[in-house]
Design an enzyme around this catalytic site. Structure first.
Site, PDB file in Angstrom:
ATOM      1  N   CYS A 117       5.694  -0.213   7.371  1.00 43.44           N
ATOM      2  CA  CYS A 117       5.384   0.966   6.557  1.00 43.44           C
ATOM      3  C   CYS A 117       6.587   1.323   5.695  1.00 43.44           C
ATOM      4  O   CYS A 117       7.719   1.310   6.169  1.00 43.44           O
ATOM      5  CB  CYS A 117       5.022   2.130   7.478  1.00 43.44           C
ATOM      6  SG  CYS A 117       4.576   3.642   6.627  1.00 43.44           S
ATOM      7  N   LEU A 118       6.313   1.670   4.442  1.00 40.94           N
ATOM      8  CA  LEU A 118       7.401   2.082   3.544  1.00 40.94           C
ATOM      9  C   LEU A 118       8.063   3.375   4.017  1.00 40.94           C
ATOM     10  O   LEU A 118       9.204   3.643   3.663  1.00 40.94           O
ATOM     11  CB  LEU A 118       6.879   2.233   2.118  1.00 40.94           C
ATOM     12  CG  LEU A 118       6.365   0.948   1.471  1.00 40.94           C
ATOM     13  CD1 LEU A 118       5.805   1.235   0.075  1.00 40.94           C
ATOM     14  CD2 LEU A 118       7.441  -0.113   1.413  1.00 40.94           C
ATOM     15  N   HIS A 153      -4.580   1.881   7.383  1.00 37.60           N
ATOM     16  CA  HIS A 153      -3.198   2.338   7.511  1.00 37.60           C
ATOM     17  C   HIS A 153      -2.899   3.451   6.497  1.00 37.60           C
ATOM     18  O   HIS A 153      -2.362   4.502   6.851  1.00 37.60           O
ATOM     19  CB  HIS A 153      -2.254   1.143   7.304  1.00 37.60           C
ATOM     20  CG  HIS A 153      -0.811   1.484   7.302  1.00 37.60           C
ATOM     21  ND1 HIS A 153       0.044   1.119   8.315  1.00 37.60           N
ATOM     22  CD2 HIS A 153      -0.036   2.146   6.396  1.00 37.60           C
ATOM     23  CE1 HIS A 153       1.269   1.551   8.032  1.00 37.60           C
ATOM     24  NE2 HIS A 153       1.240   2.178   6.866  1.00 37.60           N
ATOM     25  N   GLU A 154      -3.272   3.218   5.245  1.00 42.55           N
ATOM     26  CA  GLU A 154      -2.990   4.216   4.198  1.00 42.55           C
ATOM     27  C   GLU A 154      -3.850   5.463   4.386  1.00 42.55           C
ATOM     28  O   GLU A 154      -3.385   6.588   4.149  1.00 42.55           O
ATOM     29  CB  GLU A 154      -3.195   3.618   2.810  1.00 42.55           C
ATOM     30  CG  GLU A 154      -2.299   2.437   2.478  1.00 42.55           C
ATOM     31  CD  GLU A 154      -0.815   2.670   2.725  1.00 42.55           C
ATOM     32  OE1 GLU A 154      -0.344   3.832   2.631  1.00 42.55           O
ATOM     33  OE2 GLU A 154      -0.110   1.694   3.033  1.00 42.55           O
ATOM     34  N   HIS A 171      -2.280   7.907   6.667  1.00 41.98           N
ATOM     35  CA  HIS A 171      -1.280   8.783   6.038  1.00 41.98           C
ATOM     36  C   HIS A 171      -1.933  10.052   5.498  1.00 41.98           C
ATOM     37  O   HIS A 171      -1.364  11.138   5.597  1.00 41.98           O
ATOM     38  CB  HIS A 171      -0.560   8.061   4.891  1.00 41.98           C
ATOM     39  CG  HIS A 171       0.502   7.122   5.336  1.00 41.98           C
ATOM     40  ND1 HIS A 171       1.633   7.525   6.003  1.00 41.98           N
ATOM     41  CD2 HIS A 171       0.606   5.776   5.206  1.00 41.98           C
ATOM     42  CE1 HIS A 171       2.396   6.484   6.267  1.00 41.98           C
ATOM     43  NE2 HIS A 171       1.782   5.401   5.792  1.00 41.98           N
ATOM     44  N   GLN A 177       2.881   9.941   1.165  1.00 40.17           N
ATOM     45  CA  GLN A 177       4.199   9.342   1.350  1.00 40.17           C
ATOM     46  C   GLN A 177       5.175   9.709   0.235  1.00 40.17           C
ATOM     47  O   GLN A 177       6.378   9.557   0.406  1.00 40.17           O
ATOM     48  CB  GLN A 177       4.085   7.818   1.433  1.00 40.17           C
ATOM     49  CG  GLN A 177       3.364   7.331   2.674  1.00 40.17           C
ATOM     50  CD  GLN A 177       3.215   5.835   2.651  1.00 40.17           C
ATOM     51  OE1 GLN A 177       2.225   5.327   2.137  1.00 40.17           O
ATOM     52  NE2 GLN A 177       4.201   5.119   3.185  1.00 40.17           N
ATOM     53  N   GLY A 218       0.830  -1.194   0.000  1.00 38.79           N
ATOM     54  CA  GLY A 218       0.000   0.000   0.000  1.00 38.79           C
ATOM     55  C   GLY A 218       0.865   1.244   0.000  1.00 38.79           C
ATOM     56  O   GLY A 218       1.998   1.226   0.493  1.00 38.79           O
TER      57      GLY A 218
END
Length: 168
Positions: free
Chosen positions: A92-93, A134-135, A138, A51, A46
């Site tokens: 997480c990225l 989660h996304e 962000h 991000q 994701g």
């Protein structure tokens, strides 16, 4: 298509609240394509536009093993359908290499626009529900580390800052 730079914690730009997309046009579709390429390259399941330093309400997700189930959520709106929660180890990225247990609602409804600007609705559960939440966080300027203890969060911040100094 291009691989975009992913902002990393504790970059303050990750705390920016994303603005709604007013029109889904070629610029937005090109961004979506770049986001998928970036997510797959990372690799991740994701990615939110926030991000990659684009503060618009756009999320891309693909929880399949073979990249065969790409999903796009533009201007997502999440409703919790029941109060049952479950714990999931999230990564997480934007916080590479760290995983922490986060508790989230397990059954949600999401309303959004797809890559063509068409409205849709779904009621995901399990990993997909976790990923969407989660996304979406962000887009609200939140990170999964906000759900853990201040001690753990500060330890991760220190390690990330040390890594950034070594790499610059």
């Amino acid at each position: 298509m291009a691989v975009l730079e992913i902002l990393e914690f504790p970059d303050p730009r990750l705390r920016t609240i994303a603005k709604p997309v007013k029109i889904v046009d070629e610029r937005v579709r090109n961004l979506i394509d770049d986001m998928f390429e970036t997510m797959y390259e990372a690799p991740g399941i994701g990615l939110a536009a926030s991000q990659v330093n684009v503060h618009e309400r756009i999320v891309v997700i693909d929880t399949s093993d073979d990249h065969s189930e790409p999903l796009v959520f533009i201007n997502p709106e999440i409703t919790v359908l029941d109060q049952d929660t479950f714990q999931y180890d999230e990564g997480c990225l934007s916080v590479p290499g760290f995983y922490e247990t986060v508790e989230r609602p397990q059954h949600i409804r999401v309303k959004a626009l797809d890559r063509n600007g068409d409205a849709f609705e779904m009621q995901p559960e399990g990993l997909l529900a976790v990923c969407i939440q989660h996304e979406n966080d962000h887009l609200l300027g939140k990170l999964f580390v906000d759900y853990i203890s201040p001690l753990k969060r500060n330890r991760i911040r220190s390690k990330m800052e040390k890594l950034h100094k070594q790499n610059n």
